[in-house]
Motif scaffolding. Structure first.
Motif, mmCIF file in Angstrom:
data_model
loop_
_atom_site.group_PDB
_atom_site.id
_atom_site.type_symbol
_atom_site.label_atom_id
_atom_site.label_comp_id
_atom_site.label_asym_id
_atom_site.label_seq_id
_atom_site.Cartn_x
_atom_site.Cartn_y
_atom_site.Cartn_z
ATOM 1 N N TYR A 310 0.769 -1.107 0.067
ATOM 2 C CA TYR A 310 0.192 -0.154 -0.013
ATOM 3 C C TYR A 310 0.924 1.233 -0.041
ATOM 4 O O TYR A 310 1.710 1.325 0.987
ATOM 5 C CB TYR A 310 -0.817 0.026 1.091
ATOM 6 C CG TYR A 310 -1.756 1.263 1.309
ATOM 7 C CD1 TYR A 310 -3.245 1.139 0.880
ATOM 8 C CD2 TYR A 310 -1.496 2.410 1.977
ATOM 9 C CE1 TYR A 310 -4.165 2.131 1.041
ATOM 10 C CE2 TYR A 310 -2.222 3.354 2.125
ATOM 11 C CZ TYR A 310 -3.624 3.639 1.604
ATOM 12 O OH TYR A 310 -4.376 4.401 1.781
ATOM 13 N N VAL A 311 0.691 1.999 -1.045
ATOM 14 C CA VAL A 311 1.886 3.158 -1.151
ATOM 15 C C VAL A 311 1.007 4.450 -1.560
ATOM 16 O O VAL A 311 0.362 4.494 -2.317
ATOM 17 C CB VAL A 311 2.793 2.819 -2.355
ATOM 18 C CG1 VAL A 311 3.640 4.031 -2.600
ATOM 19 C CG2 VAL A 311 3.647 1.484 -2.042
ATOM 20 N N GLN A 312 1.104 5.216 -0.639
ATOM 21 C CA GLN A 312 0.772 6.754 -0.665
ATOM 22 C C GLN A 312 1.823 7.598 -0.867
ATOM 23 O O GLN A 312 2.688 7.598 -0.163
ATOM 24 C CB GLN A 312 -0.211 7.329 0.597
ATOM 25 C CG GLN A 312 -1.339 6.340 0.877
ATOM 26 C CD GLN A 312 -1.777 6.949 2.167
ATOM 27 O OE1 GLN A 312 -1.077 7.379 3.197
ATOM 28 N NE2 GLN A 312 -3.161 6.947 2.336
ATOM 29 N N VAL A 313 2.062 8.215 -2.363
ATOM 30 C CA VAL A 313 2.953 9.069 -2.480
ATOM 31 C C VAL A 313 2.653 10.438 -2.399
ATOM 32 O O VAL A 313 1.688 10.995 -2.938
ATOM 33 C CB VAL A 313 3.290 9.013 -4.044
ATOM 34 C CG1 VAL A 313 4.533 9.716 -4.490
ATOM 35 C CG2 VAL A 313 3.420 7.330 -4.446
ATOM 36 N N PRO A 314 3.223 11.101 -1.455
ATOM 37 C CA PRO A 314 3.126 12.722 -0.782
ATOM 38 C C PRO A 314 3.299 13.637 -2.264
ATOM 39 O O PRO A 314 4.151 13.188 -3.326
ATOM 40 C CB PRO A 314 4.284 12.786 0.070
ATOM 41 C CG PRO A 314 4.519 11.772 0.628
ATOM 42 C CD PRO A 314 4.546 10.629 -0.399
#
Length: 527
Positions: A310-314
Motif C-alpha cells: 500500500y503506497v501513498q505518494v506525497p
C-alpha cells in the motif's frame, strides 16, 4: 526552496547539478556509439576494463590517489574501488564530472546525484578490488548492512571515515510512536505521527512473506517499523488514515485465529526516525495493467501494487522504475500523477493500490523504448517514494506559480489539485507550460476545462515550434515573458516551482532571481 549545496560537485554549470531540495538533472550529449546500451555491450565484450587481467586487489589510500588522470582513473564507492577510465565517454554527466571523483573516495559525491543508481551492476566489470581498511570494532558495529554484502565475491568494507548514520533530528520535531492491538481475526498497528497528514497521505506499507515494513513519510523525515511477524497472515493489508489527528492504522488479517503475544521479531532499523535521504530505497514488484495514450509520444502507465503493498505518494515525490536490460539494472525516477488532472473522489484503498506514471517514449531511449514494448501483465520493480518537496514549502503561500517544460509537467499535476482542493490560502495558481508543438501539450483539454471551472487557476501555453494557426505565446522562456507572468500583489507570499530540462531550469532561475524573487521562493523539482 532552492538550496544549492556548498560542495563543488557537481560543478555550478554542470548538466547534472542537483540541489538538495529537488533538483533538476539532465544528461549531456554523448558521442555516437556511447549510449547506455553501448556501455553494456562493452562490458560484455570480454575487454579488460580494470587493467589487472581479472585480478582483484586490496587498494590503499596512497595507491588510490595515484590513479587520478583521464586515462587512469580509479574511484572508491562504499569501500569498493573501480577503474572508471573506460566509462569516461559513456558518463551521462560528462568527463569533467567523473574526473571530480578521480583518486578519491567519491561516496558522498555519488550520493548527491546518483544514490538510486545500481552502480554495482553498471561497473561490475570495472571492479579493481576493495579498500584496505581495518575498521575499529565500534565503527564496524555501526556500519549499516546492505542487501548484498558481496560484490564480485568481495565483502564490502566499512567507510574510510566514521559518518553519522543520519542527520540530527530537527529541534522542534516530535518523534512518532506506535501501538498495536488484536481481535480474533486481525492484528492492528496504530502509528501516531503527532502532526496533521496531507490528503495525499504518508503511509507506505509492504508485506512480503512473513516480513512487514511500515514507513511514514513525514516531510523530510521517515519513521520506519519492521518486523518478522509472529504468525502467518493473509496477503492483503488495509490502511486507514485519520488526517486531522495524524493517525494511521494498518490492519493485518490472521490466517489462523490464534492469540499473538507480540507483533513479531523486530528487524534492523525498526522504530527508527531519520531523514528520508538517509533511508535505503525499498523496491516492490508491480504489474503493468494498462497503457493510455496522452499524446503522440507520451503514455500513462498504470502499475498495480502487489496485494501486500500500500503506497501513498506525497505530492512532489517521485518513485523509481527498475528493470534488467541485457543483464544490467536500469533505473529511472518518475513522478506519479493521478488518473486524471482532477480525479473523482477515491477510497483510501484505491489510492494506495495503483500508481500512474506519465512517461514520454524516446525512440533512442533504452528504458522508455522497453516500456513502450512491454506487454500488459509484465512486472516492474518500483522503489521509493523519495523526494524533498514538503508541505512546509507551501505554508502561507498566496500565489503559486508553476513553470513546466515537456514532461516537467508531471509534478505540477498533483500540485495543481492540492492547491485548488486543499489549500484555501492559495488565491491564485498559474501554470506556464512550455512545449515544442501543440500536439505535445499534456492533458491540454483537461487544463482548459479546469481554467473554465476554477477562477483561481490560469494556464499559459508557450510553443517553440508553433504552426501558423497558433494564437498563443511563441518562443522560449525570457525575462519579458516572466515579468508579465510572475505578479507580486501587495502582501502576497509567492512560490515559484519549476521542472524541465536542466538548461530550461537554470535559465529560469536566473531570470526569476532578476525579478527580485529570493532563493526561498523557488523550488526545482527533479526532472
Amino acid at each position: 526552496m532552492l538550496n544549492v549545496p556548498s560542495q563543488s560537485f557537481p560543478a555550478a554549470g554542470s548538466q547534472q547539478r542537483v540541489a538538495p531540495t529537488g533538483q533538476s538533472r539532465n544528461k549531456v550529449a554523448l558521442k555516437p556509439g556511447h549510449s547506455l546500451l553501448d556501455w553494456i555491450r562493452l562490458t560484455k565484450s570480454g575487454r579488460d576494463l580494470t587493467g589487472l587481467r581479472g585480478r582483484l586487489i586490496e587498494v590503499t589510500e596512497e595507491e588510490l590517489k595515484k590513479h587520478n588522470t583521464r586515462n587512469d582513473c580509479w574511484t572508491c564507492i562504499r569501500g569498493m574501488v573501480y577503474n572508471v577510465s573506460a566509462y569516461m565517454d559513456f558518463h551521462p554527466g560528462g568527463e569533467e564530472e567523473l574526473m571530480r571523483a578521480a583518486g578519491i573516495d567519491s561516496t558522498d559525491l555519488f550520493d548527491q546525484v546518483h544514490r538510486w543508481v545500481n552502480y554495482e551492476s553498471m561497473l561490475k566489470e570495472c571492479l579493481v578490488g576493495r579498500m584496505a581498511v581495518k575498521p575499529s570494532p565500534a565503527l564496524q558495529a555501526q556500519t549499516e548492512k546492505t542487501e548484498s554484502t558481496l560484490v564480485n565475491g568481495l565483502s564490502i568494507p566499512p567507510p574510510l571515515k566514521q559518518e553519522p548514520l543520519s542527520t540530527p533530528l530537527p529541534v522542534k520535531d516530535h518523534r512518532p510512536r506506535y501501538d498495536w492491538f488484536q481481535t480474533d481475526g486481525s492484528v492492528n498497528i496504530v502509528v501516531y505521527t503527532k502532526r496533521k497528514i496531507p490528503s495525499a497521505g504518508c503511509a507506505v506499507v509492504d508485506l512480503q512473506g512473513d516480513t512487514l515494513r511500515v514507513e511514514m513519510l513525514l516531510g523530510k523525515m521517515s519513521y520506519l517499523l519492521c518486523w518478522r511477524l509472529s504468525s502467518e497472515v493473509q496477503e492483503r493489508v488495509d490502511v486507514q488514515t485519520v488526517h486531522s489527528v495524524g493517525k494511521v492504522q494498518v490492519c493485518l488479517h490472521k490466517s489462523v485465529k490464534d492469540k499473538w503475544t507480540k507483533v513479531g521479531q523486530s528487524l534492523e532499523h525498526h522504530d527508527t526516525f531519520i531523514q528520508c535521504k538517509d533511508r535505503e530505497l525499498f523496491y516492490r514488484e508491480c504489474v503493468l495493467v494498462s497503457k493510455t495514450d496522452v499524446t503522440h509520444d507520451t503514455q500513462v502507465l498504470r502499475l498495480q501494487l502487489p496485494p501486500g503493498s500500500y503506497v501513498q505518494v506525497p505530492v512532489g515525490r517521485h518513485v523509481y522504475l527498475k528493470t534488467s536490460l541485457q543483464g544490467t539494472d536500469v533505473v529511472k525516477p518518475y513522478t506519479p500523477v493521478d488518473q486524471t488532472l482532477i480525479p473523482p473522489l477515491q477510497s483510501s484503498a484505491e489510492i494506495g493500490s495503483d500508481l500512474h506514471l506519465m512517461i514520454k517514449i524516446y525512440p533512442d531511449g533504452m528504458l522508455t523504448s522497453h516500456l513502450a514494448n512491454l506487454p500488459i501483465g509484465s512486472s516492474l520493480l518500483v522503489g521509493g517514494p523519495e523526494g524533498s518537496f514538503t508541505m512546509r514549502i507551501l505554508r502561507d503561500v498566496t500565489h503559486l506559480y508553476l513553470l513546466a517544460a515537456g514532461t516537467g509537467f508531471t509534478p505540477m499535476a498533483r500540485l495543481i489539485r492540492l492547491a485548488l482542493q486543499d489549500l484555501t490560502s492559495i488565491r491564485k495558481t498559474k501554470l506556464m507550460f512550455f512545449n515544442r508543438q501543440e500536439r505535445d501539450i499534456l492533458w491540454c483539454s483537461q487544463l482548459d476545462d479546469l481554467c473554465t471551472k476554477e477562477e483561481r487557476f490560469e494556464v499559459d501555453y508557450v510553443l517553440s515550434e508553433p504552426t501558423d494557426s497558433w494564437k498563443g505565446r511563441r518562443g522560449r522562456i525570457d525575462a519579458c515573458m516572466l515579468q508579465n507572468f510572475l505578479e507580486r500583489p501587495e502582501n502576497a507570499k509567492c512560490l515559484v516551482c519549476l521542472c524541465g530540462p536542466t538548461g530550461f531550469t537554470e535559465l529560469a532561475v536566473q531570470l526569476i532571481r532578476q525579478l527580485d524573487f529570493s532563493k526561498e521562493e523557488i523550488h526545482i523539482f527533479q526532472g
